[in-house]
Design an enzyme around this catalytic site. Structure first.
Site, PDB file in Angstrom:
ATOM      1  N   ASP A  10       7.469  23.206  44.224  1.00 32.52           N
ATOM      2  CA  ASP A  10       6.322  22.861  43.387  1.00 32.52           C
ATOM      3  C   ASP A  10       5.088  22.791  44.271  1.00 32.52           C
ATOM      4  O   ASP A  10       5.182  22.721  45.497  1.00 32.52           O
ATOM      5  CB  ASP A  10       6.545  21.514  42.685  1.00 32.52           C
ATOM      6  CG  ASP A  10       5.400  21.144  41.726  1.00 32.52           C
ATOM      7  OD1 ASP A  10       4.720  22.072  41.233  1.00 32.52           O
ATOM      8  OD2 ASP A  10       5.180  19.951  41.480  1.00 32.52           O
ATOM      9  N   SER A  11       3.942  22.785  43.636  1.00 36.03           N
ATOM     10  CA  SER A  11       2.683  22.649  44.366  1.00 36.03           C
ATOM     11  C   SER A  11       2.461  21.168  44.693  1.00 36.03           C
ATOM     12  O   SER A  11       1.509  20.550  44.237  1.00 36.03           O
ATOM     13  CB  SER A  11       1.520  23.178  43.530  1.00 36.03           C
ATOM     14  OG  SER A  11       1.417  22.433  42.326  1.00 36.03           O
ATOM     15  N   TYR A  42      -1.920  24.039  42.189  1.00 37.51           N
ATOM     16  CA  TYR A  42      -1.996  25.480  41.942  1.00 37.51           C
ATOM     17  C   TYR A  42      -2.882  25.792  40.745  1.00 37.51           C
ATOM     18  O   TYR A  42      -3.389  26.903  40.609  1.00 37.51           O
ATOM     19  CB  TYR A  42      -0.599  26.051  41.672  1.00 37.51           C
ATOM     20  CG  TYR A  42       0.296  26.206  42.888  1.00 37.51           C
ATOM     21  CD1 TYR A  42      -0.101  25.796  44.158  1.00 37.51           C
ATOM     22  CD2 TYR A  42       1.555  26.776  42.755  1.00 37.51           C
ATOM     23  CE1 TYR A  42       0.727  25.937  45.258  1.00 37.51           C
ATOM     24  CE2 TYR A  42       2.399  26.932  43.852  1.00 37.51           C
ATOM     25  CZ  TYR A  42       1.987  26.508  45.097  1.00 37.51           C
ATOM     26  OH  TYR A  42       2.816  26.658  46.178  1.00 37.51           O
ATOM     27  N   GLY A  43      -3.037  24.820  39.867  1.00 33.31           N
ATOM     28  CA  GLY A  43      -3.769  25.045  38.617  1.00 33.31           C
ATOM     29  C   GLY A  43      -5.217  25.452  38.778  1.00 33.31           C
ATOM     30  O   GLY A  43      -5.832  25.972  37.850  1.00 33.31           O
ATOM     31  N   CYS A  73       7.183  23.991  38.623  1.00 35.09           N
ATOM     32  CA  CYS A  73       5.724  23.969  38.519  1.00 35.09           C
ATOM     33  C   CYS A  73       5.336  24.791  37.298  1.00 35.09           C
ATOM     34  O   CYS A  73       5.662  25.981  37.230  1.00 35.09           O
ATOM     35  CB  CYS A  73       5.110  24.561  39.785  1.00 35.09           C
ATOM     36  SG  CYS A  73       3.319  24.763  39.731  1.00 35.09           S
ATOM     37  N   ASN A  74       4.664  24.171  36.351  1.00 39.34           N
ATOM     38  CA  ASN A  74       4.246  24.874  35.141  1.00 39.34           C
ATOM     39  C   ASN A  74       3.344  26.053  35.470  1.00 39.34           C
ATOM     40  O   ASN A  74       3.505  27.149  34.935  1.00 39.34           O
ATOM     41  CB  ASN A  74       3.501  23.910  34.208  1.00 39.34           C
ATOM     42  CG  ASN A  74       4.396  22.875  33.585  1.00 39.34           C
ATOM     43  OD1 ASN A  74       4.938  23.063  32.511  1.00 39.34           O
ATOM     44  ND2 ASN A  74       4.572  21.751  34.265  1.00 39.34           N
ATOM     45  N   THR A  75       2.387  25.842  36.370  1.00 41.61           N
ATOM     46  CA  THR A  75       1.419  26.886  36.693  1.00 41.61           C
ATOM     47  C   THR A  75       2.082  28.067  37.388  1.00 41.61           C
ATOM     48  O   THR A  75       1.792  29.228  37.083  1.00 41.61           O
ATOM     49  CB  THR A  75       0.292  26.317  37.575  1.00 41.61           C
ATOM     50  OG1 THR A  75      -0.339  25.236  36.878  1.00 41.61           O
ATOM     51  CG2 THR A  75      -0.743  27.369  37.884  1.00 41.61           C
ATOM     52  N   CYS A 183       2.525  19.395  33.236  1.00 42.52           N
ATOM     53  CA  CYS A 183       2.491  19.458  34.700  1.00 42.52           C
ATOM     54  C   CYS A 183       3.572  18.523  35.214  1.00 42.52           C
ATOM     55  O   CYS A 183       3.695  17.389  34.714  1.00 42.52           O
ATOM     56  CB  CYS A 183       1.118  19.034  35.221  1.00 42.52           C
ATOM     57  SG  CYS A 183       1.022  18.884  37.030  1.00 42.52           S
ATOM     58  N   THR A 184       4.343  18.970  36.195  1.00 41.12           N
ATOM     59  CA  THR A 184       5.470  18.157  36.661  1.00 41.12           C
ATOM     60  C   THR A 184       5.025  16.893  37.394  1.00 41.12           C
ATOM     61  O   THR A 184       5.827  15.980  37.596  1.00 41.12           O
ATOM     62  CB  THR A 184       6.400  18.981  37.575  1.00 41.12           C
ATOM     63  OG1 THR A 184       5.638  19.571  38.625  1.00 41.12           O
ATOM     64  CG2 THR A 184       7.115  20.055  36.781  1.00 41.12           C
ATOM     65  N   HIS A 185       3.768  16.826  37.796  1.00 42.51           N
ATOM     66  CA  HIS A 185       3.256  15.585  38.382  1.00 42.51           C
ATOM     67  C   HIS A 185       3.098  14.480  37.328  1.00 42.51           C
ATOM     68  O   HIS A 185       3.196  13.294  37.645  1.00 42.51           O
ATOM     69  CB  HIS A 185       1.881  15.821  39.019  1.00 42.51           C
ATOM     70  CG  HIS A 185       1.903  16.511  40.348  1.00 42.51           C
ATOM     71  ND1 HIS A 185       2.172  17.856  40.479  1.00 42.51           N
ATOM     72  CD2 HIS A 185       1.680  16.048  41.612  1.00 42.51           C
ATOM     73  CE1 HIS A 185       2.095  18.195  41.761  1.00 42.51           C
ATOM     74  NE2 HIS A 185       1.805  17.124  42.465  1.00 42.51           N
TER      75      HIS A 185
END
Length: 262
Positions: A10-11, A42-43, A73-75, A183-185
């Site tokens: 992930d970012s 990354y977004g 990571c969604n992005t 977003c995974t965050h």
């Protein structure tokens, strides 16, 4: 091959919310996690930059002998997973905002999506929305600055509360009954979100669904671990190690966390 690790990237540290669900559902599986905090989020990057970083992370996980890769990571999923699947001969699991369950269950016909710009402006997100949400109103809000605060370890701060309130207020005024975390965050913000949102609003994230899909793909490819020993979980960051360690301290899972230049 089956006893090799599940690779996850992930970012930044956000994808540990996905990692935790995978470890919970698949306790015998070894895992290797890459937190690319140096380039988070990354977004705000271009598609080409996101693709380049995703390829770099994939190559590193392959060097570390991973058997499957979860793009947590969604992005990165929405901008790069198609190309990753074309370029590498290994199963990939992606993640995208859980629009479908929200659209199917909403009573007010209005759902909110909090995500990064890179996710909300992607073709895959548009396609998913068109497929499942064409008869409901989707209120999209870009969570500018949220990932940066999380990556600095500033989750429970007045600054975070103020920022979240400003993003959620338009959704509350629109009478949403589902909030999709894109977003995974963002699952790490749920305790604060609960304080700001009315009690009737359901919060949805993709963690458990990604873990189920990971298990399914491992089964399909005969890659489930035959390991009877305690699983090993190695997590690496190219950013602030103490932030990753702080996140991991919330889980009763034996891990090793290290700084790694990648």
């Amino acid at each position: 091959m089956s006893n090799k690790a599940i690779g996850i990237f992930d970012s930044g540290i956000g994808g540990t919310s996905i990692w935790k669900e995978i470890v919970t559902m698949l306790p015998n599986e070894n895992t290797i996690y890459l937190a690319d905090s140096k380039h988070a989020p990354y977004g705000k990057l271009s598609k080409n930059e996101i693709l380049s970083l995703s390829i770099k992370n994939t190559k590193k996980l392959l060097d570390l002998q991973c058997k499957i890769i979860v793009v947590a990571c969604n992005t990165a999923t929405t901008n790069a997973i198609k190309e990753l699947r074309q370029q590498f001969d290994i199963p990939f699991i992606g993640i995208e905002p859980a629009i479908k369950p929200a659209a199917l269950q909403t009573k007010t016909k209005r759902v909110g999506v909090l995500a990064t710009k890179g996710t909300l402006t992607s073709k895959l997100f548009a396609k998913t929305s068109d497929l499942y949400a064409n008869n409901i109103e989707v209120i999209e809000v870009i969570g500018t600055g949220l990932v940066e605060l999380i990556e600095k370890g500033k989750i429970h701060t007045p600054e975070m509360h103020t920022l979240l309130t400003s993003y959620l207020q338009p959704m509350i005024e629109k009478d949403i009954d589902y909030l999709v975390l894109g977003c995974t965050h963002y699952p790490y913000l749920i305790p604060i979100l609960r304080k700001i949102l009315p009690n009737n609003i359901v919060i949805i994230d993709s963690g458990e669904a990604v873990a189920r899909q990971t298990k399914s793909i491992l089964l399909k490819n005969s890659l489930l671990s035959k390991n009877s020993e305690k699983a090993e979980h190695c997590l690496y960051t190219n950013g602030n190690l103490s932030v990753l360690e702080d996140i991991l301290s919330n889980y009763k899972i034996s891990t090793t966390a290290s700084y790694l230049e990648f």
